[in-house]
Design an enzyme around this catalytic site. Structure first.
Site, short mmCIF file in Angstrom:
data_model
loop_
_atom_site.label_atom_id
_atom_site.label_comp_id
_atom_site.label_asym_id
_atom_site.label_seq_id
_atom_site.Cartn_x
_atom_site.Cartn_y
_atom_site.Cartn_z
N ASP A 159 34.94 101.58 60.82
CA ASP A 159 35.26 100.66 59.71
C ASP A 159 36.58 99.94 59.99
OD1 ASP A 159 33.00 101.74 58.15
OD2 ASP A 159 34.22 103.55 58.13
N HIS A 187 33.71 107.02 54.00
CA HIS A 187 32.92 106.20 54.92
C HIS A 187 31.59 105.89 54.24
CE1 HIS A 187 30.79 104.55 58.28
NE2 HIS A 187 29.86 105.48 58.16
#
Ligand code: NAX
Length: 328
Positions: A159, A187
Site C-alpha cells: 500500500d 491492510h
C-alpha cells in the site's frame, strides 16, 4: 563465510511465493552477502508444485542459496527459522461470512504461531502477508507467548509503495524524491494513506498537491482499491508487486531504514497516536538495529484523525471477533 539464514516461506507454491522465492535466493531479502536456506511450507496437495519451484531455484545456481527444504507441517517448517514470511492463507470464498474467514485463518495462523514459538530461532522475525494480514499476525503472535510481540508484523508496504507511485504520477516528481509517506491502520479498504507529512522533492506533499478533493476522492480510494483494480486488469491478484513489498519490508527491518525517511509497517500498537494498544496496525516506522520504531510527534489533523480512527475501529472489531472465537 557467514552461516546461512533460515527463511521460511508459507504458501510457497502460490503466485506470490513464485514471485518471491527467486528474489530471496538471489540475496535481495537480506543483503547481497547473506547466504540463505529456504524452508518452504505448503499444504500436502501443493507440495509437488513447491518441488517444481525448488527445481527451478536449483537451476538458477544462485551463489547465496545454501539449500531448500520442503515441508507440509508447521513444526518442521518453522524449525530454526530466522525469518518467516507467512504468505499462505485461506481466501474468502463466496458466501463466507467474516466470522468464517477469521475462524478458517485462525486454524492456520494459530498452529503456525505455536510452531514458531516452539521451534524458531531466538531472533525470529515474522512478516504476515496472507489476509486478513493484520489480524492473522495478531493470532500468530498470541499463539507464541515466548516470542516478543514486536517480532510479529503484517504487510502494508505494498500500500505504501502504491501510494508513492500515485503521488509521483500526480506531482511529476520521481519516486525516489518522495519521502515520509504513511499508511495507517488495516491492510484493507479502510487503510489511510497520509501525505500530510510526506515530502515531494523536499516540499510538503499536501501543499504541493493543494487539493483536498483529489486526496479524498481520488488518491485515497485509488490506493485503497488498487488490489481490486489489478484483479480486474490481470484476472489475478497482485503477485510480483506483493512479493516486492515483502522484500522491501524485511530488508528494511533487518538492515535499517534510510536516514531522513520512514516507511509503513503494521506492528503491535503501544498506544501511540491513540491507536488501541495491542492491535497490529500500520504506522509510520523507522528501523534501527533490527527493531521497528513508531515515528513520534506527528501532528494529526482532523482529516487524518477520522480516517485513522475508522481503520483502527475495524481492527478492534476484528480483534474482538477473534477473541470471541477463542483465537486470542
Ligand atoms: P495463492 O492462492 O496463489 O497461494 C496461496 C498458497 O498458500 C497456495 O499455494 C496454498 O496451497 C498455500 N496455503 C494455504 N494454506 C496454507 C497453509 N496452512 N500452510 C502453508 N501454505 C498454505 O495466493 P497468493 O496470490 O500467493 O496470495 C497469498 C496471500 O497474500 C493471500 O491471502 C492474499 O490475500 C494475500 N495478499 C496480501 C497482500 C498484502 O498487501 N498484505 C497483497 C497481495 C495479496 O493479495
Amino acid at each position: 563465510t557467514r552461516t546461512p539464514v533460515n527463511v521460511t516461506v508459507t504458501g510457497a507454491a502460490g503466485q506470490i511465493g513464485y514471485a518471491l522465492l527467486f528474489r530471496i535466493a538471489s540475496g535481495q531479502l537480506l543483503g547481497a552477502d547473506v547466504p540463505v536456506k529456504l524452508r518452504l511450507l505448503e499444504i500436502p496437495q501443493a507440495v509437488k508444485a513447491a518441488e517444481g519451484t525448488a527445481m527451478e531455484l536449483d537451476d538458477c545456481a544462485f551463489p547465496l542459496l545454501a539449500g531448500i527444504d520442503i515441508f507440509d507441517n508447521p513444526t518442521d517448517g518453522f524449525a530454526g527459522a530466522n525469518v518467516a514470511l507467512l504468505v499462505g492463507a485461506r481466501p474468502r470464498t463466496k458466501g463466507m461470512e467474516r466470522g468464517d474467514l477469521l475462524a478458517a485463518n485462525g486454524g492456520i495462523f494459530g498452529p503456525q504461531g505455536k510452531a514458531i514459538n516452539d521451534g524458531a530461532a531466538d531472533d525470529i522475525r515474522v512478516l504476515v502477508v496472507g489476509n486478513p494480514a493484520n489480524t492473522n499476525a495478531l493470532i500468530a503472535s498470541a499463539a507464541a507467548p515466548d516470542v516478543p510481540a514486536s517480532r510479529f508484523t503484517a504487510m502494508t508496504r505494498l500500500d505504501h509503495n502504491r501510494a508513492i507511485s500515485q503521488l509521483s504520477a500526480k506531482t511529476g516528481v520521481s519516486v525516489s524524491d518522495i519521502k515520509k509517506l504513511t499508511i495507517w491502520g488495516n491492510h484493507s479498504a479502510t487503510q489511510y494513506p497520509d501525505i500530510f507529512h510526506a515530502e515531494v522533492a523536499g516540499k510538503n506533499a499536501a501543499e504541493v498537491v493543494g487539493d483536498e478533493k483529489w486526496l479524498a476522492d481520488d488518491f485515497i480510494p485509488t490506493v485503497a482499491k488498487r488490489g481490486a483494480a489489478i484483479i480486474e486488469a490481470r484476472g489475478a491478484s497482485s503477485a510480483a508487486s506483493a512479493a516486492n513489498a515483502a522484500i522491501d519490508h524485511v530488508f528494511d527491518w533487518v538492515n535499517g531504514t534510510p536516514e531522513g525517511d520512514w516507511t509503513s509497517a503494521a506492528i503491535p500498537s503501544d498506544g501511540s497516536y491513540g491507536v488501541a494498544e495491542g492491535i497490529i496496525s500500520s504506522f509510520p516506522v523507522t528501523s534501527e538495529n533490527g527493531e521497528w520504531k513508531i515515528v513520534q510527534g506527528l501532528e494529526i489533523n482532523d482529516f487524518s484523525r477520522s480516517r485513522i480512527d475508522a481503520s483502527v475501529a475495524e481492527l478492534v472489531e476484528e480483534r474482538d471477533a477473534v477473541k470471541e472465537l477463542g483465537l486470542l
